[in-house]
Design an enzyme around this catalytic site. Structure first.
Site, mmCIF file in Angstrom:
data_model
loop_
_atom_site.group_PDB
_atom_site.id
_atom_site.type_symbol
_atom_site.label_atom_id
_atom_site.label_comp_id
_atom_site.label_asym_id
_atom_site.label_seq_id
_atom_site.Cartn_x
_atom_site.Cartn_y
_atom_site.Cartn_z
ATOM 1 N N ASN A 287 -0.534 -3.540 -10.035
ATOM 2 C CA ASN A 287 -0.107 -3.952 -11.371
ATOM 3 C C ASN A 287 0.107 -5.453 -11.419
ATOM 4 O O ASN A 287 0.525 -6.071 -10.451
ATOM 5 C CB ASN A 287 1.149 -3.190 -11.808
ATOM 6 C CG ASN A 287 2.434 -3.924 -11.489
ATOM 7 O OD1 ASN A 287 2.864 -4.816 -12.238
ATOM 8 N ND2 ASN A 287 3.052 -3.589 -10.368
ATOM 9 N N PHE B 13 6.265 -8.759 -16.337
ATOM 10 C CA PHE B 13 7.555 -8.616 -17.044
ATOM 11 C C PHE B 13 7.388 -8.490 -18.559
ATOM 12 O O PHE B 13 8.040 -9.199 -19.329
ATOM 13 C CB PHE B 13 8.490 -9.802 -16.761
ATOM 14 C CG PHE B 13 9.005 -9.928 -15.352
ATOM 15 C CD1 PHE B 13 8.876 -8.898 -14.430
ATOM 16 C CD2 PHE B 13 9.657 -11.093 -14.940
ATOM 17 C CE1 PHE B 13 9.356 -9.030 -13.129
ATOM 18 C CE2 PHE B 13 10.148 -11.228 -13.646
ATOM 19 C CZ PHE B 13 9.994 -10.199 -12.742
ATOM 20 N N ASN C 162 4.012 -11.330 -10.018
ATOM 21 C CA ASN C 162 3.292 -11.527 -11.274
ATOM 22 C C ASN C 162 3.897 -12.547 -12.230
ATOM 23 O O ASN C 162 3.436 -12.681 -13.354
ATOM 24 C CB ASN C 162 3.139 -10.172 -11.983
ATOM 25 C CG ASN C 162 2.392 -9.183 -11.101
ATOM 26 O OD1 ASN C 162 1.399 -9.542 -10.489
ATOM 27 N ND2 ASN C 162 2.898 -7.973 -10.995
ATOM 28 N N THR C 163 4.942 -13.222 -11.789
ATOM 29 C CA THR C 163 5.479 -14.348 -12.550
ATOM 30 C C THR C 163 5.278 -15.572 -11.668
ATOM 31 O O THR C 163 5.851 -15.629 -10.576
ATOM 32 C CB THR C 163 6.980 -14.133 -12.873
ATOM 33 O OG1 THR C 163 7.088 -13.014 -13.759
ATOM 34 C CG2 THR C 163 7.596 -15.351 -13.528
ATOM 35 N N LYS D 260 16.448 -8.138 -4.728
ATOM 36 C CA LYS D 260 15.203 -7.405 -4.437
ATOM 37 C C LYS D 260 14.183 -8.366 -3.852
ATOM 38 O O LYS D 260 13.843 -9.383 -4.476
ATOM 39 C CB LYS D 260 14.654 -6.750 -5.701
ATOM 40 C CG LYS D 260 13.403 -5.897 -5.417
ATOM 41 C CD LYS D 260 13.101 -4.974 -6.566
ATOM 42 C CE LYS D 260 11.854 -4.145 -6.317
ATOM 43 N NZ LYS D 260 11.559 -3.217 -7.410
ATOM 44 N N ASN E 222 9.678 -5.053 -3.130
ATOM 45 C CA ASN E 222 8.791 -5.125 -4.288
ATOM 46 C C ASN E 222 7.361 -4.820 -3.840
ATOM 47 O O ASN E 222 7.125 -4.466 -2.678
ATOM 48 C CB ASN E 222 8.907 -6.513 -4.934
ATOM 49 C CG ASN E 222 8.817 -6.436 -6.448
ATOM 50 O OD1 ASN E 222 7.928 -5.751 -6.968
ATOM 51 N ND2 ASN E 222 9.707 -7.088 -7.151
HETATM 52 C C1 LIG Z 1 3.506 -0.632 -12.974
HETATM 53 C C2 LIG Z 1 4.618 -1.172 -12.129
HETATM 54 C C3 LIG Z 1 5.529 -2.049 -12.708
HETATM 55 C C4 LIG Z 1 6.581 -2.564 -11.948
HETATM 56 N N1 LIG Z 1 7.492 -3.396 -12.545
HETATM 57 C C5 LIG Z 1 8.534 -3.866 -11.815
HETATM 58 C C6 LIG Z 1 9.516 -4.690 -12.413
HETATM 59 O O1 LIG Z 1 9.497 -4.967 -13.611
HETATM 60 N N2 LIG Z 1 10.516 -5.165 -11.622
HETATM 61 C C7 LIG Z 1 10.612 -4.867 -10.294
HETATM 62 O O2 LIG Z 1 11.549 -5.307 -9.613
HETATM 63 N N3 LIG Z 1 9.696 -4.052 -9.699
HETATM 64 C C8 LIG Z 1 8.680 -3.563 -10.433
HETATM 65 N N4 LIG Z 1 7.764 -2.734 -9.827
HETATM 66 C C9 LIG Z 1 7.882 -2.459 -8.393
HETATM 67 C C10 LIG Z 1 8.598 -1.145 -8.100
HETATM 68 O O3 LIG Z 1 9.925 -1.169 -8.584
HETATM 69 C C11 LIG Z 1 8.629 -0.861 -6.569
HETATM 70 O O4 LIG Z 1 9.360 -1.886 -5.940
HETATM 71 C C12 LIG Z 1 7.217 -0.819 -5.978
HETATM 72 O O5 LIG Z 1 6.316 -0.221 -6.865
HETATM 73 C C13 LIG Z 1 7.185 -0.057 -4.661
HETATM 74 O O6 LIG Z 1 7.580 1.287 -4.833
HETATM 75 P P1 LIG Z 1 6.512 2.502 -4.999
HETATM 76 O O7 LIG Z 1 5.530 2.375 -3.890
HETATM 77 O O8 LIG Z 1 7.359 3.749 -4.939
HETATM 78 O O9 LIG Z 1 5.883 2.318 -6.325
HETATM 79 C C14 LIG Z 1 6.705 -2.199 -10.571
HETATM 80 C C15 LIG Z 1 5.789 -1.312 -10.005
HETATM 81 C C16 LIG Z 1 4.754 -0.787 -10.775
HETATM 82 C C17 LIG Z 1 3.792 0.160 -10.132
#
Ligand SMILES: Cc1cc2nc3c(=O)[nH]c(=O)nc-3n(C[C@H](O)[C@H](O)[C@H](O)COP(=O)(O)O)c2cc1C
Length: 368
Positions: A124, A128, A192-193, A233, A260
């Site tokens: 992704n 934000f 992504n920022t 984080k 993250n």
């Molecule tokens: C589509 C998407 C959007 C995300 N947006 C954020 C976000 O806004 N802020 C953040 O701290 N992490 C964001 N994450 C990261 C997740 O919170 C997590 O740290 C990461 O996906 C790893 O966990 P997972 O493998 O269970 O997905 C995002 C992940 C995905 C897939």
């Protein structure tokens, strides 16, 4: 062992293949709309009864908060906190909304969300997209959702705010959302920022975390309530584990969320987009190794939240054994479906029992 559940089978063999034919963001919007329905009074309690796994072994009190279970929703799924009661009904032990920035922003251009089903991964580069902390706070002020599980807000900075003024953005989010938060997660690790991860450098991170900690204490004193625990984080790509532990301890933070998404594309086909963060199964080992390092460095003095690639109860258990008191999921939830949390709880309960642990807390860090 957990047998094949007919509803899980239905999701994976019938519903998921249909949903995965559509654009990922469209499906995400549908899922949020459906979760809003699940959260309606009446429906919510029926769903909750079907998904809850009430077992005292899964309860814990960490960072001063009581959690009915250690499995929570990771940031990014419900950025604006629109579907929280429905998510609670699916069994999550806690929820993390956000990332919220002070002002609303549209995020990056589409397409910005990509699935890789064979790898059970997602890339992704949302950037934000969110309604803004001020407007979410106003909505909560008018009508805050009633939740039976702890709610955290993940906070960030607007894309247009230069890093020299980042603290103002984080402080504004903290202040706006303070009345509604059980805990906060300070996000300095989204890929992504542009430039956000530079805030992980100790010279940037320490004053930022100090300012947030002082502000949280002041807001709590004014409201005559305990200060909410704060978490940092971090990213799995930069070598920041030990320095972050030192800073968290010096600035009065409760803990660290690891991790993250990663910039690595290991485990993905060559056509995977270069820009963005990868989550899901291929992130598991990297984020769990990071957790182990954090556990070793913090020696039990910080609460660690393990996130990255959890797609089974055994994965969640591995995070706990590596040092996580709490575990979060996002991508696994997309691939495994609505009964994922219930299955994680059942599996965790059985794994704890098999190894002779009386509670999650007893198992934390036992193999680190
Ligand atoms: C589509 C998407 C959007 C995300 N947006 C954020 C976000 O806004 N802020 C953040 O701290 N992490 C964001 N994450 C990261 C997740 O919170 C997590 O740290 C990461 O996906 C790893 O966990 P997972 O493998 O269970 O997905 C995002 C992940 C995905 C897939």
């Amino acid at each position: 062992m957990i047998g094949v559940n007919p509803l899980s089978f239905l999701y994976k063999r019938i519903l998921r293949p249909v949903l995965f034919r559509f654009d990922p963001e469209t499906v995400h919007g549908l899922a949020v709309a459906w979760l809003k329905v699940l959260g309606a009074p009446g429906i919510r309690s029926v769903v909750g009864a079907a998904t809850s796994v009430n077992d005292p072994a899964l309860n814990s009190t960490v960072a001063g908060i009581t959690f009915p279970s250690p499995v929570g929703l990771a940031a990014g799924f419900d950025k604006d906190g629109e579907a929280l009661p429905g998510l609670e009904a699916l069994g999550f032990g806690f929820l993390e909304a956000g990332t919220l920035t002070p002002r609303p922003q549209p995020g990056n251009d589409r397409p910005r969300l990509f699935r890789f089903p064979l790898a059970e991964a997602i890339v992704n580069r949302m950037g934000f997209n969110n309604a803004g902390a001020t407007s979410v706070a106003a909505r909560f002020a008018a009508r805050a959702p009633t939740l039976g599980v702890p709610l955290g807000f993940n906070i960030g900075k607007n894309k247009t705010t230069p890093n020299e003024r980042a603290a103002e953005d984080y402080l504004a989010c903290l202040e706006a959302l303070f009345p509604y938060a059980d805990f906060f997660v300070v996000n300095v690790s989204s890929p992504n920022t542009p430039g956000l991860r530079d805030l992980q450098a100790p010279s940037e991170m320490e004053p930022l975390m100090k300012a947030l900690s002082v502000k949280a204490a002041a807001l709590a004193a004014a409201a005559k309530k305990p200060a909410p625990p704060l978490f940092i984080k971090i990213s799995p790509d930069e070598d920041v584990a030990e320095a972050t532990v030192d800073i968290a301890l010096r600035t009065g933070f409760a803990g660290i969320v690891a991790s993250n998404t990663t910039r690595s594309r290991e485990g993905l086909p060559p056509e995977a987009p270069a820009e963005g963060g990868m989550s899901g199964r291929p992130l598991f080992a990297k984020s769990t190794d990071l957790l182990r390092r954090l556990h070793r460095a913090s020696k039990g003095k910080l609460t660690l939240v393990g996130v990255g690639g959890v797609s089974s109860a055994r994965d969640a258990y591995e995070k706990i054994l590596a040092g996580a008191s709490l575990v979060e999921v996002y991508t696994g939830f997309i691939y495994q479906g609505p009964l994922f949390v219930r299955d994680l709880h059942r599996g965790l309960r059985d794994l704890l029992r098999k190894d002779g642990f009386r509670s999650v807390q007893d198992a934390v860090g036992r193999d680190a």
